[in-house]
Design a protein around this motif. Structure first.
Motif, PDB file in Angstrom:
ATOM      1  N   GLU A  60       0.823  -1.209   0.000  1.00 54.41           N
ATOM      2  CA  GLU A  60       0.000   0.000   0.000  1.00 54.41           C
ATOM      3  C   GLU A  60       0.858   1.260   0.000  1.00 54.41           C
ATOM      4  O   GLU A  60       0.348   2.368  -0.173  1.00 54.41           O
ATOM      5  CB  GLU A  60      -0.827  -0.020   1.295  1.00 54.41           C
ATOM      6  N   ILE A  61       2.147   1.082   0.243  1.00 53.31           N
ATOM      7  CA  ILE A  61       3.030   2.240   0.421  1.00 53.31           C
ATOM      8  C   ILE A  61       3.710   2.588  -0.907  1.00 53.31           C
ATOM      9  O   ILE A  61       4.375   1.738  -1.505  1.00 53.31           O
ATOM     10  CB  ILE A  61       4.034   1.936   1.556  1.00 53.31           C
ATOM     11  N   PRO A  62       3.519   3.825  -1.390  1.00 50.99           N
ATOM     12  CA  PRO A  62       4.009   4.157  -2.726  1.00 50.99           C
ATOM     13  C   PRO A  62       5.534   4.002  -2.888  1.00 50.99           C
ATOM     14  O   PRO A  62       5.990   3.597  -3.945  1.00 50.99           O
ATOM     15  CB  PRO A  62       3.611   5.633  -2.906  1.00 50.99           C
ATOM     16  N   ASP A  63       6.309   4.321  -1.844  1.00 48.24           N
ATOM     17  CA  ASP A  63       7.769   4.204  -1.950  1.00 48.24           C
ATOM     18  C   ASP A  63       8.264   3.253  -0.849  1.00 48.24           C
ATOM     19  O   ASP A  63       8.720   3.690   0.217  1.00 48.24           O
ATOM     20  CB  ASP A  63       8.399   5.601  -1.808  1.00 48.24           C
ATOM     21  N   PRO A  64       8.169   1.938  -1.088  1.00 53.27           N
ATOM     22  CA  PRO A  64       8.529   0.991  -0.025  1.00 53.27           C
ATOM     23  C   PRO A  64       9.994   1.077   0.399  1.00 53.27           C
ATOM     24  O   PRO A  64      10.321   0.850   1.565  1.00 53.27           O
ATOM     25  CB  PRO A  64       8.213  -0.373  -0.633  1.00 53.27           C
ATOM     26  N   ARG A  65      10.880   1.452  -0.532  1.00 56.21           N
ATOM     27  CA  ARG A  65      12.309   1.562  -0.161  1.00 56.21           C
ATOM     28  C   ARG A  65      12.507   2.685   0.856  1.00 56.21           C
ATOM     29  O   ARG A  65      13.279   2.561   1.800  1.00 56.21           O
ATOM     30  CB  ARG A  65      13.163   1.829  -1.398  1.00 56.21           C
ATOM     31  N   LYS A  66      11.780   3.788   0.642  1.00 54.26           N
ATOM     32  CA  LYS A  66      11.892   4.920   1.587  1.00 54.26           C
ATOM     33  C   LYS A  66      11.411   4.477   2.980  1.00 54.26           C
ATOM     34  O   LYS A  66      12.020   4.800   3.995  1.00 54.26           O
ATOM     35  CB  LYS A  66      11.045   6.088   1.069  1.00 54.26           C
ATOM     36  N   ASP A 108      -3.042  -5.521  -3.071  1.00 57.65           N
ATOM     37  CA  ASP A 108      -1.700  -4.908  -3.049  1.00 57.65           C
ATOM     38  C   ASP A 108      -0.595  -5.948  -2.825  1.00 57.65           C
ATOM     39  O   ASP A 108       0.557  -5.569  -2.581  1.00 57.65           O
ATOM     40  CB  ASP A 108      -1.632  -3.859  -1.924  1.00 57.65           C
ATOM     41  N   TYR A 109      -0.953  -7.228  -2.893  1.00 64.12           N
ATOM     42  CA  TYR A 109       0.001  -8.322  -2.624  1.00 64.12           C
ATOM     43  C   TYR A 109       1.278  -8.193  -3.467  1.00 64.12           C
ATOM     44  O   TYR A 109       1.196  -8.142  -4.691  1.00 64.12           O
ATOM     45  CB  TYR A 109      -0.706  -9.638  -2.956  1.00 64.12           C
ATOM     46  N   PRO A 110       2.455  -8.136  -2.812  1.00 66.76           N
ATOM     47  CA  PRO A 110       3.706  -8.172  -3.575  1.00 66.76           C
ATOM     48  C   PRO A 110       4.313  -9.573  -3.558  1.00 66.76           C
ATOM     49  O   PRO A 110       4.119 -10.329  -2.616  1.00 66.76           O
ATOM     50  CB  PRO A 110       4.598  -7.213  -2.786  1.00 66.76           C
ATOM     51  N   LEU A 111       5.060  -9.915  -4.592  1.00 66.32           N
ATOM     52  CA  LEU A 111       5.749 -11.205  -4.604  1.00 66.32           C
ATOM     53  C   LEU A 111       6.886 -11.189  -3.585  1.00 66.32           C
ATOM     54  O   LEU A 111       7.508 -10.142  -3.352  1.00 66.32           O
ATOM     55  CB  LEU A 111       6.342 -11.470  -5.991  1.00 66.32           C
ATOM     56  N   ARG A 112       7.188 -12.376  -3.057  1.00 65.44           N
ATOM     57  CA  ARG A 112       8.326 -12.485  -2.120  1.00 65.44           C
ATOM     58  C   ARG A 112       9.600 -12.013  -2.799  1.00 65.44           C
ATOM     59  O   ARG A 112      10.410 -11.288  -2.213  1.00 65.44           O
ATOM     60  CB  ARG A 112       8.543 -13.950  -1.710  1.00 65.44           C
ATOM     61  N   SER A 113       9.779 -12.426  -4.056  1.00 65.77           N
ATOM     62  CA  SER A 113      11.027 -12.090  -4.765  1.00 65.77           C
ATOM     63  C   SER A 113      11.178 -10.574  -4.923  1.00 65.77           C
ATOM     64  O   SER A 113      12.297 -10.047  -4.901  1.00 65.77           O
ATOM     65  CB  SER A 113      11.048 -12.765  -6.135  1.00 65.77           C
ATOM     66  N   THR A 114      10.056  -9.849  -5.036  1.00 63.13           N
ATOM     67  CA  THR A 114      10.130  -8.386  -5.160  1.00 63.13           C
ATOM     68  C   THR A 114      10.660  -7.776  -3.861  1.00 63.13           C
ATOM     69  O   THR A 114      11.542  -6.910  -3.890  1.00 63.13           O
ATOM     70  CB  THR A 114       8.715  -7.810  -5.467  1.00 63.13           C
ATOM     71  N   LEU A 115      10.119  -8.240  -2.736  1.00 64.56           N
ATOM     72  CA  LEU A 115      10.565  -7.687  -1.452  1.00 64.56           C
ATOM     73  C   LEU A 115      12.048  -8.021  -1.223  1.00 64.56           C
ATOM     74  O   LEU A 115      12.827  -7.171  -0.771  1.00 64.56           O
ATOM     75  CB  LEU A 115       9.721  -8.225  -0.293  1.00 64.56           C
ATOM     76  N   PHE A 143      13.269 -10.444   7.665  1.00 64.12           N
ATOM     77  CA  PHE A 143      14.583  -9.888   7.315  1.00 64.12           C
ATOM     78  C   PHE A 143      15.313  -9.537   8.609  1.00 64.12           C
ATOM     79  O   PHE A 143      14.677  -9.186   9.608  1.00 64.12           O
ATOM     80  CB  PHE A 143      14.420  -8.585   6.514  1.00 64.12           C
ATOM     81  N   ARG A 144      16.650  -9.608   8.533  1.00 62.82           N
ATOM     82  CA  ARG A 144      17.456  -9.181   9.685  1.00 62.82           C
ATOM     83  C   ARG A 144      18.356  -8.030   9.250  1.00 62.82           C
ATOM     84  O   ARG A 144      18.954  -8.083   8.164  1.00 62.82           O
ATOM     85  CB  ARG A 144      18.312 -10.353  10.188  1.00 62.82           C
TER      86      ARG A 144
END
Ligand SMILES: C[S@@+](CC[C@H](N)C(=O)[O-])C[C@H]1O[C@@H](n2cnc3c(N)ncnc32)[C@H](O)[C@@H]1O
Length: 221
Positions: A154-160, A185-192, A217-218
């Motif tokens: 849902e977040i437009p800039d997930p990296r930010k 809004d489901y993202p693929l695991r590989s995208t994350l 993630f760690r």
């Protein structure tokens, strides 16, 4: 029921099931396309709709999710986008009296809903506040674990968002995403994994599969 009768019932029902599924799939695809270009937070009135007894019983039992997210007693946990607070309350039980949950949401009405529920249930180790994940009102290296359930898409800039979470996590801190395919809004695991492993995180664990997964993630440094 005899096997032959089961086959006949199956043959009769298959087209009905397919006929019911096709409009659902078309609607889901259309919503996904719209959401690709138009991001907005889930409206507050939808919180109780997605937080229902079927989800709790068959898909995401709250107590199990708290354990699956890697939450343990004494932790200071940040939840982004708590929705109806069911998972917040389960997490508060998991951290116990020596731990603490801070739940943030960009929508004031959502936080009002969370606060009312916490008051009604007498939960004392949760702070709920309005905040944007892009600008977290916490000091550097102050949080043990951050989790997001059906929020990152849902977040437009997930990296930010993840850069900001990196700032507030302690060294070795955990960042957990749980996603389910029915969410538009489901993202693929590989995208994350592709996006966040370049931001100082490594994959600690993946639980579940394509339809419903959790990635932990760690923070590496
Ligand atoms: C789909 S709901 C998830 C609800 C809950 N986690 C659940 O699984 O039932 C997403 C939530 O993320 C919140 N949200 C969206 N963008 C945000 C942002 N930039 N900062 C903080 N919260 C945000 C929305 O307001 C909404 O409450």
């Amino acid at each position: 029921m005899p096997r032959s009768l089961k086959i006949v019932v199956g043959i009769i029902l298959s087209p009905v099931i397919i006929a019911l599924l096709i409009p659902v799939l078309i609607l889901h695809t259309l919503v996904r396309i719209v959401r690709k270009f138009w991001h907005f937070p889930m409206p507050e009135f939808m919180a109780p709709l997605i937080d229902n007894k079927y989800r709790h019983k068959y898909v995401q039992p709250p107590g199990e999710m708290a354990i699956r997210h890697g939450i343990s007693p004494g932790m200071h946990v940040l939840e982004v986008g708590p929705g109806n607070a069911t998972y917040t309350i389960a997490s508060s039980k998991q951290v116990g009296p020596t731990g603490k949950i801070t739940a943030i949401d960009i929508e004031p009405k959502m936080i009002e809903r969370v606060k009312n529920r916490l008051d009604a249930e007498g939960i004392e180790n949760v702070d709920a506040m309005v905040a944007d994940v892009y600008a977290l009102p916490f000091p550097d290296k102050s949080i043990d674990l951050c989790y997001m359930m059906m929020v990152i898409g849902e977040i437009p800039d997930p990296r930010k968002a993840v850069r900001e979470i990196y700032r507030v996590l302690k060294p070795g801190g955990l960042l957990t995403f749980t996603e389910i395919l029915i969410d538009p809004d489901y993202p693929l695991r590989s995208t994350l994994i592709r996006k966040f492993t370049t931001l100082g995180f490594e994959v600690k664990e993946i639980i579940g599969g394509f339809f419903h997964y959790t990635i932990i993630f760690r923070k590496t440094i």
